[in-house]
Design a protein around this motif. Structure first.
Motif, short mmCIF file in Angstrom:
data_model
loop_
_atom_site.label_atom_id
_atom_site.label_comp_id
_atom_site.label_asym_id
_atom_site.label_seq_id
_atom_site.Cartn_x
_atom_site.Cartn_y
_atom_site.Cartn_z
N ASP A 146 20.47 24.94 -28.26
CA ASP A 146 20.75 24.97 -26.82
C ASP A 146 20.20 23.77 -26.07
N ARG A 147 19.70 22.77 -26.79
CA ARG A 147 19.17 21.59 -26.11
C ARG A 147 20.31 20.73 -25.56
N THR A 148 20.04 20.06 -24.46
CA THR A 148 21.06 19.18 -23.86
C THR A 148 21.11 17.84 -24.57
N GLU A 149 20.06 17.46 -25.29
CA GLU A 149 20.05 16.25 -26.10
C GLU A 149 18.85 16.30 -27.04
N VAL A 171 24.76 19.11 -30.47
CA VAL A 171 23.69 18.60 -29.62
C VAL A 171 23.89 17.09 -29.47
#
Length: 300
Positions: A183-186, A261
């Motif tokens: 679920d990380r944005t980067e 990701v």
């Protein structure tokens, strides 16, 4: 007078190194290659091939004539290009090669673009890996190939080829939905140092890029699985068996259970077209490059 098609057969033999290789490159049977060479030997009155174990090799006369054949065929290519340029029409036959995701992500729309605007052009396509695609252009097996390199690993392009950029293709890291980073944005590539990796076939250009890039960041990757196709790689990721680099070109919908990701320091593939410089003036080459660029711009 020397027959051009027989010279083309001799040139293919010199380039491929075997009767079977020449037959494959020319899309004919091995028997047809042997027949053409027998006729050429009668034509010149000299032996051009000699047995070499189970195969054949060119004699001194064969190598000499093959050198001339290469120059003659290049001049024919230039003549065809000049005639096409003078006529200014996009007609005839055009053979294209591309690595699989470009064939999937670019060719359908680009070929429709060409068909709509140039109905007199007949286009044939084939999938091939970048290094093989460059060799195919040099040999004359295809007229133009779509190839790639990575932002930190250029693909060597020999002299005698022209090139044109098509698009830059960002790549993400594909992970199972239950992965801690899902679920990380980067993220950085080194954030996946403890994961098993799904990669391309051993020693392929993209596989070498991944290994070199991770090692440059102090990560010795654990290669768990190898697969040629991105769809297979993503299926392995969906099963929770590792992570992989997933370029966006030709990727399509992700399988259930896979998340992507973005990489913080953007990872990109440079996608471009290559063709023989002596075909620069062919309207069909220019039309194909324009069509690929048009489709690439839409994707970007």
């Amino acid at each position: 007078m020397l027959n051009l098609e027989r010279l083309r057969t001799l040139d293919a033999l010199a380039r491929h190194g075997s009767v079977s290789g020449a037959a494959e490159g020319l899309h004919v049977t091995t028997s047809a290659v042997s027949q053409q060479m027998a006729k050429l030997e009668r034509e010149v009155g000299q032996q051009l091939l000699a047995k070499n174990g189970r195969g054949v090799r060119l004699t001194d006369a064969g190598r000499l004539l093959a050198e001339h054949a290469t120059r003659i065929l290049s001049q024919v290519e230039l003549a065809q290009a000049d005639l096409e340029a003078q006529r200014g029409q996009v007609v005839g036959e055009l053979r294209l090669g591309a690595f699989p995701t470009a064939a999937r992500g670019l060719f359908p729309a680009a070929l429709c673009h060409l068909r709509d605007r140039h109905p007199g052009l007949r286009v044939h396509t084939a999938e091939m890996e970048p290094a093989a695609a460059v060799r195919a252009v040099l040999r004359g097996d295809v007229d133009l190939s779509v190839v790639l390199d990575w932002y930190n690993k250029p693909l060597p392009v020999p002299d005698g080829l022209s090139r044109a950029a098509i698009l830059d293709d960002p790549a993400d890291v594909a992970v199972p939905a239950a992965h801690p980073h899902a679920d990380r944005t980067e993220a950085d590539l080194e954030d996946f140092a403890d994961d098993d990796w799904v990669t391309w076939g051993e020693a392929q250009f993209c596989d070498e890029w991944l290994l070199d890039t991770l090692r440059s960041k102090g990560v010795e990757p654990r290669i768990a699985h190898r697969a040629e196709e991105h769809a297979t790689q993503l299926a392995l990721v969906a099963a929770g068996l590792g992570v992989c680099v997933a370029p966006r070109l030709g990727r399509g919908p992700l399988p259930a259970g896979v998340r992507t990701v973005p990489v913080r320091q953007v990872v990109r593939r440079h996608v471009y077209a290559v063709w023989r410089a002596d075909a620069d003036r062919r309207p069909s080459i220019r039309a194909a490059v324009d069509a690929l660029r048009t489709v690439g711009a839409r994707i970007v």
